[in-house]
Write a protein that holds these residues in place. Structure first.
Motif, PDB file in Angstrom:
ATOM      1  N   GLU A   2       0.831  -1.199   0.000  1.00 11.40           N
ATOM      2  CA  GLU A   2       0.000   0.000   0.000  1.00 11.40           C
ATOM      3  C   GLU A   2       0.867   1.250   0.000  1.00 11.40           C
ATOM      4  O   GLU A   2       1.995   1.251   0.466  1.00 11.40           O
ATOM      5  CB  GLU A   2      -0.974   0.001   1.179  1.00 11.40           C
ATOM      6  CG  GLU A   2      -0.337  -0.223   2.521  1.00 11.40           C
ATOM      7  CD  GLU A   2      -1.390  -0.343   3.614  1.00 11.40           C
ATOM      8  OE1 GLU A   2      -2.462   0.281   3.461  1.00 11.40           O
ATOM      9  OE2 GLU A   2      -1.154  -1.025   4.604  1.00 11.40           O
ATOM     10  N   ASN A   3       0.278   2.293  -0.533  1.00 15.94           N
ATOM     11  CA  ASN A   3       0.951   3.586  -0.621  1.00 15.94           C
ATOM     12  C   ASN A   3       2.375   3.494  -1.140  1.00 15.94           C
ATOM     13  O   ASN A   3       3.308   4.005  -0.542  1.00 15.94           O
ATOM     14  CB  ASN A   3       0.970   4.269   0.751  1.00 15.94           C
ATOM     15  CG  ASN A   3      -0.442   4.516   1.241  1.00 15.94           C
ATOM     16  OD1 ASN A   3      -1.354   4.693   0.426  1.00 15.94           O
ATOM     17  ND2 ASN A   3      -0.618   4.500   2.533  1.00 15.94           N
ATOM     18  N   TYR A   4       2.505   2.787  -2.235  1.00 12.21           N
ATOM     19  CA  TYR A   4       3.827   2.694  -2.806  1.00 12.21           C
ATOM     20  C   TYR A   4       4.040   3.782  -3.839  1.00 12.21           C
ATOM     21  O   TYR A   4       3.170   4.049  -4.660  1.00 12.21           O
ATOM     22  CB  TYR A   4       4.041   1.316  -3.424  1.00 12.21           C
ATOM     23  CG  TYR A   4       4.572   0.335  -2.414  1.00 12.21           C
ATOM     24  CD1 TYR A   4       5.825   0.543  -1.842  1.00 12.21           C
ATOM     25  CD2 TYR A   4       3.834  -0.771  -2.021  1.00 12.21           C
ATOM     26  CE1 TYR A   4       6.328  -0.344  -0.911  1.00 12.21           C
ATOM     27  CE2 TYR A   4       4.326  -1.661  -1.089  1.00 12.21           C
ATOM     28  CZ  TYR A   4       5.575  -1.448  -0.533  1.00 12.21           C
ATOM     29  OH  TYR A   4       6.079  -2.308   0.392  1.00 12.21           O
ATOM     30  N   SER A   5       5.172   4.382  -3.755  1.00 15.56           N
ATOM     31  CA  SER A   5       5.463   5.480  -4.670  1.00 15.56           C
ATOM     32  C   SER A   5       6.934   5.434  -5.072  1.00 15.56           C
ATOM     33  O   SER A   5       7.814   5.315  -4.231  1.00 15.56           O
ATOM     34  CB  SER A   5       5.128   6.802  -3.968  1.00 15.56           C
ATOM     35  OG  SER A   5       5.503   7.864  -4.786  1.00 15.56           O
ATOM     36  N   PHE A   6       7.160   5.497  -6.367  1.00 17.70           N
ATOM     37  CA  PHE A   6       8.535   5.438  -6.878  1.00 17.70           C
ATOM     38  C   PHE A   6       8.769   6.545  -7.905  1.00 17.70           C
ATOM     39  O   PHE A   6       7.823   7.095  -8.460  1.00 17.70           O
ATOM     40  CB  PHE A   6       8.790   4.081  -7.546  1.00 17.70           C
ATOM     41  CG  PHE A   6       8.787   2.939  -6.575  1.00 17.70           C
ATOM     42  CD1 PHE A   6       9.974   2.513  -5.991  1.00 17.70           C
ATOM     43  CD2 PHE A   6       7.597   2.318  -6.222  1.00 17.70           C
ATOM     44  CE1 PHE A   6       9.972   1.471  -5.079  1.00 17.70           C
ATOM     45  CE2 PHE A   6       7.592   1.285  -5.304  1.00 17.70           C
ATOM     46  CZ  PHE A   6       8.771   0.857  -4.727  1.00 17.70           C
ATOM     47  N   ASP A   7      10.041   6.837  -8.111  1.00 22.72           N
ATOM     48  CA  ASP A   7      10.355   7.794  -9.177  1.00 22.72           C
ATOM     49  C   ASP A   7      10.089   7.125 -10.526  1.00 22.72           C
ATOM     50  O   ASP A   7       9.467   7.697 -11.398  1.00 22.72           O
ATOM     51  CB  ASP A   7      11.827   8.222  -9.097  1.00 22.72           C
ATOM     52  CG  ASP A   7      12.067   9.175  -7.927  1.00 22.72           C
ATOM     53  OD1 ASP A   7      11.094   9.848  -7.515  1.00 22.72           O
ATOM     54  OD2 ASP A   7      13.204   9.233  -7.432  1.00 22.72           O
ATOM     55  N   VAL A   8      10.599   5.890 -10.662  1.00 23.00           N
ATOM     56  CA  VAL A   8      10.435   5.177 -11.927  1.00 23.00           C
ATOM     57  C   VAL A   8       9.936   3.762 -11.653  1.00 23.00           C
ATOM     58  O   VAL A   8      10.445   3.088 -10.756  1.00 23.00           O
ATOM     59  CB  VAL A   8      11.773   5.100 -12.698  1.00 23.00           C
ATOM     60  CG1 VAL A   8      11.587   4.338 -14.021  1.00 23.00           C
ATOM     61  CG2 VAL A   8      12.331   6.497 -12.979  1.00 23.00           C
TER      62      VAL A   8
END
Lengths: 438, 95
Positions: A2-8
């Motif tokens: 959950e709530n995963y966020s990456f640049d790429v």
């Protein structure tokens, strides 16, 4: 998840995705690579040959690595023309065998992913990207087939500033992103079927006349595909052979042919029967080769998204390039992503840099140069049936000319050419082959 | 022209993790298949996934090599094509 966020976020752990990921991880970019297979390489299949110069771009120490993720250095390379009765070989011994290696992708890609992990790339296998997150036509992430969390069965959403599609020839997500107009056509792809045939190391080296760690890479033309537009291939691995055939899917559809029956018939050819005798089949597989070329090239970028490797169709069938082009395109996408992250701009304005890099590269220039190749090959069926038979007959005469007046032999050879294709036909073929490139 | 080949035997050498709960290949309309005279899927599929049995096309998605040929080779685009779920399907040992 959950709530995963990456640049790429990179979709697909083949050479294109992994090269891109390695470059980004080395620069400390927060990157996630998602692979649907159980491990990187588990869904991947090629002929195949790996080119050292391209691998060095991501792993500078290659091939001085231990364990070596490839099979044998390509010491001998060339073409074998198959007639019904026998073969004519055109083989070249390489001065520097370490330029290229035969390889098996389940091993090579897995090794590359281990290398990527060491460089700090986060890889999540066994996970399929089912959709893209799109906000006002800007790609903002991916949706995967894993639950959001223990108590939320909804598919997890992963945010990304840039999504890089390295999804392979079946470019479902590129279609969804609107970068291509629907699926490719059967005449734009070659269906390759392949077997890995086990042979004891000593026996293999004896049969192929190769030394330890050195091997053969040969393209097979003619009767091997029943004279249909396409080729066969034969590569030596450490303890096995990679053997297969590739035929345009449209041909198989139109003629209602079973690819594995053509493969089996090829194996029954007297020349191969000897080489394969007693060999155990370790694996059978199939893969499409994207040969749509420049015409089918997708838009390489969109808002927050780029396409690399097979998904873009970066293959040169004539020069057996594919994995190397995948690596180069992955690196170009990585450079562009770095630029975008630095600027904080993920619009098309910055991502266009990928296409600019691509257009400056030899890959694009080659695609332009070979733009008529696929149609040419499909239209000139005689290259695959008439010529291999003709070459074999000519050499049969030439090599049994002893004890006869040689002018008669020459006349008979001309007679074969006249009968099979005609002098004008041959001249026309030479000219049209030349015109293909000029 | 060519001798019969037992594709099941051939594919036996290949490793699969079968997803029992999700068939990733579906025929959109069986009526379309009925009207299709050539039924090339019965032949071009390298895994022999498509068979003709009791008057209709039967799919054994379990042995699919995920090459994508049927997605575009079906003359009527009558196949709903997807990859198996993550971790399932063909898993090459050599590739």
């Amino acid at each position: 998840m959950e709530n995963y966020s990456f640049d790429v976020v990179i979709v697909g752990g083949g050479p294109a995705g992994l090269s891109c990921g390695i470059k980004l991880a080395e620069k400390g970019v927060n990157t996630l690579l998602i692979e649907k297979g159980r491990f990187c390489g588990s869904k991947n299949l090629f002929g195949g040959v790996i080119y050292t110069s391209s691998v060095k771009e991501i792993v500078p120490e290659f091939p001085e690595v231990n364990p070596l993720p490839v099979e044998r250095a390509v010491a001998e390379e060339g073409y074998i023309f198959f007639s019904k009765r026998g073969v004519v070989k055109l083989l070249h011994t390489k001065a520097n065998p370490k330029e290229a290696f035969t390889a098996l992708r389940a091993k090579f890609d897995a090794w590359l992913s281990e290398y990527a992990l060491k460089k700090g790339l986060l890889i999540v296998p066994k996970t399929k990207v089912i959709d893209l997150k799109i906000n006002h036509s800007q790609v903002t992430g991916v949706i995967v087939d894993r639950p959001q969390s223990f108590d939320n069965p909804k598919p997890a959403e992963i945010e990304a500033k840039i999504v890089i599609l390295a999804e392979g020839v079946n470019r479902l997500l590129a279609e969804r992103a609107g970068l291509v107009q629907g699926p490719f056509k059967p005449e734009e792809v070659v269906l390759a079927v392949k077997e890995v045939i086990q042979l004891p190391k000593e026996e293999l080296e004896k049969r192929f006349g190769v030394k330890e760690n050195k091997g053969l890479a040969a393209e097979l033309i003619g009767e091997i595909t029943l004279g249909l537009p396409g080729t066969g291939f034969l590569y030596t691995n450490q303890n096995s052979l990679s053997f297969g055939i590739g035929i345009f899917l449209s041909t198989l559809v139109d003629l209602n042919l079973k690819p594995y029956e053509i493969l089996e018939r090829a194996k029954a050819h007297s020349y191969l029967q000897e080489l394969f005798k007693g060999g155990e089949i370790l694996e059978y597989g199939a893969h499409l080769i994207p040969e749509w070329g420049i015409e089918g090239l997708p838009r390489l970028y969109g808002k927050g998204i780029m396409v690399v490797g097979d998904a873009a169709g970066l293959v040169n069938p004539l020069f057996r390039e594919g994995t190397n082009l995948a690596i180069y395109s992955g690196l170009m996408a990585a450079e562009t992503a770095l630029e975008a992250l630095e600027k904080g701009d993920f619009s098309e304005k910055t991502l266009k840099g990928y296409e600019e890099r691509f257009r400056e590269s030899y890959i694009y220039k080659d695609l332009l140069l070979f733009k008529n190749l696929k149609v040419f090959l499909l239209k000139n069926k005689h290259l695959f049936d008439t010529y291999p038979e003709m070459i074999y007959e000519i050499f049969t005469l030439y090599f049994s000319a002893q004890g006869r007046y040689k002018k008669e032999i020459m006349k008979e050879i001309l007679g074969i050419i006249r009968k099979k294709r005609g002098i004008w036909g041959v001249l026309k073929d030479i000219i049209s082959w030349g015109r293909l490139f000029w | 022209m060519v001798k019969r080949v037992n594709i099941d035997e051939k594919i036996g050498a290949t490793k699969f993790f079968v997803d029992e709960e999700y068939a990733h290949l579906k025929i959109k309309s069986l009526e379309v298949c009925e009207k299709c005279s050539s039924k090339p899927c019965l032949n071009f599929c390298p895994a022999g996934v498509y068979r003709f049995s009791e008057g209709k096309i039967v799919i054994s998605y379990q042995a699919c090599l995920e090459c994508g040929s049927c997605r575009v080779g079906c003359p009527f685009k009558n196949i709903l094509w997807d990859y198996p779920r993550g971790g399932f399907g063909v898993s090459y040992k050599f590739g």
